[in-house]
Scaffold this active site. Sequence first.
Site, short mmCIF file in Angstrom:
data_model
loop_
_atom_site.label_atom_id
_atom_site.label_comp_id
_atom_site.label_asym_id
_atom_site.label_seq_id
_atom_site.Cartn_x
_atom_site.Cartn_y
_atom_site.Cartn_z
N THR A 227 -12.66 -15.86 -36.67
CA THR A 227 -12.17 -15.98 -38.05
C THR A 227 -13.04 -16.97 -38.83
OG1 THR A 227 -10.18 -16.28 -39.38
CG2 THR A 227 -10.55 -17.86 -37.62
N THR A 237 -7.13 -18.91 -31.77
CA THR A 237 -5.90 -18.44 -32.43
C THR A 237 -5.78 -16.94 -32.21
OG1 THR A 237 -6.94 -18.02 -34.59
CG2 THR A 237 -6.13 -20.24 -34.18
N ILE A 313 -7.30 -11.47 -31.34
CA ILE A 313 -7.82 -12.82 -31.13
C ILE A 313 -8.73 -13.17 -32.30
CG2 ILE A 313 -9.26 -14.30 -29.68
CD1 ILE A 313 -8.45 -12.71 -27.28
N GLU A 314 -8.53 -14.37 -32.85
CA GLU A 314 -9.40 -14.87 -33.92
C GLU A 314 -9.85 -16.29 -33.56
OE1 GLU A 314 -10.67 -13.49 -36.46
OE2 GLU A 314 -9.42 -11.86 -37.22
N ASN A 315 -10.96 -16.40 -32.85
CA ASN A 315 -11.49 -17.72 -32.53
C ASN A 315 -11.97 -18.40 -33.81
OD1 ASN A 315 -11.03 -17.17 -29.83
ND2 ASN A 315 -13.08 -16.37 -29.50
#
Length: 599
Positions: A227, A237, A313-315
């Site tokens: 992200t 996240t 998944i949003e790292n």
Amino acid sequence: MKFKKAFPLNLLLIFSSLQILAQEIMPPLLPWDGKSKELLVEKSNKWITPFELSDGLESPTYKETMAWIDKLAKNSDYLEINSIGLSEQGRPIQMVIASKDQDFTSEELSTSKKPLILFQAGIHAGEIDGKDAGMMLLRDISQGDKLDLLEYANLLFIPILNTDGHERRSEYGRVNQRGPKEMGWRTNALNLNLNRDYTKLETAGISAMARVINSYDPDLYIDIHVTDGADYQYDITYGYVATGGYSPQISSWLSTYFQPEVDQALKDQGHIPGPLLFAANNEDFTEGNIAFSFSPRFSHTYGDIRHLPSILIENHSLKPFEQRVLGTYIFLEQAIKSVGTHFSELQSAVKADKNQEKEAVIVKYQFRDTPADSMEFLGIASKKVTSKITGNEYVDWEGKAITQLVPSILMDKPAASVPVPKAYWIPVEWSEIIDKLKTHGFEMDILKEAKEVNMEFSTISEYKLSNQPYEGRFRFQSFELEKENSKVMLNPGSVRVKTDQPLGELLVILMEPESVDSFFQWGYFHSILSQTEYMETYIMEPMIAKMLYEDADLKTRFEAKKKTEANFAKSPRAIYQWFYAQTPYYDQNWKVIPVGREW
């Protein structure tokens, strides 16, 4: 085709310095030395990944990636590589299958007693963490000490979904992301965003994904992104449709079993897990975090409406590449264990959601009237600074950890729903729609001979198209509909698609105009908006006079319309058009959406 521009040497030097500058002027980092660093192998290890060899700074090219994975698979009895399709530029989209039982066919994997986990990387090719994490994980499973993970589940791993975007590599890909050194591009070769394509199926990558989901029937789907936006302490996240979705029992399983165990595993390894984070004011989190209701054009919401447990998944892009990759590894490893451990409960949840009554389907959500509650937020201190360049205020992140209490704003209140018919009919001439339904995996009956069917149709009375294209298509900005029944003769090849099937809710979302992800709103029926036959004024005038003379009811309706609609009364064109619509010469198919409902 590649477009190249010749730049003077001085410009290249300027661009090079700007790349260095972009990394240097990012918000300051919090120190990190997670236990997950122990996953990195020594440089002398035969199976070291290119990511590890570069000290966590680089990610390999498509060619280097597939060569490394191919070598790994040839040296293991538990890995096999399948091509699931070709990209727009002709690159194979590869999928790695991992099975201790050596179940490598779709038939074997879809019927195995073990769960099947599908995880993909590079749908946005600059956000490539999942590829390098997956390579490390497969290495440790097939060549290291983690073969027992395949006792929990079989795996499907797509290292690069957007292969063409992946090869549009540059050091200037994502200015607000800390690594890798070279990043791929967000969209594919046609400049389409794959993670907006799950309903319309216009890209090779997502069409391939739909076929994989239908053929292999996975039990968990994980889509790995990076992200951007505001700063915060969380590095990994992720989210799923927790409320306001189509699979409430699956959502309950994810919150009860999956999330607590994955969160704990990440914390144990020095990472900070968090929910999907979207600042309400698009700057910082002082006004709250928004939990959006995504439509099924996105991966995890497409999974939700299919009753396929799905995770997004949003790292965090401001965290170093190495930290993000290692966190992704921990996430995937624990996901395998959690699904395997609680598989029977997951199967029960999926079965319950698939067997829901389908009397009506919600096609639009809106925000709650008030925030749901407050959440403890692990933020980063910031201050507002007035720009000397523009005079505008902007947020300056200070790199200091703080804890805040911020509103949690949920977008899960139903705003519109539609009743569910028994079936939909699509005429054979709309073959593009029929083909897309087949790719989605719908069961359908195909007419072998012509048949007259009484159906309900929607007709567009008023509409306005958007001024700007979105994903290459002009969507509707607004429209009004009228519904009526009529008998239609359908030709051989036309299809009847019943709603009483596992993908029934998805069918409604695609077919009903009110749905934001319907084929109608995506612009697949724009040709019905064109009027192709007209009547000249010199014909209309005597015909209208004759109609008014012979039909007293028509005359009464005309006079009433003039009295109640001032704009109509002042418009000769509107009057002619109204009378034309009362004649048998009028095009009965104009603005009629060619999807019939059977009740």
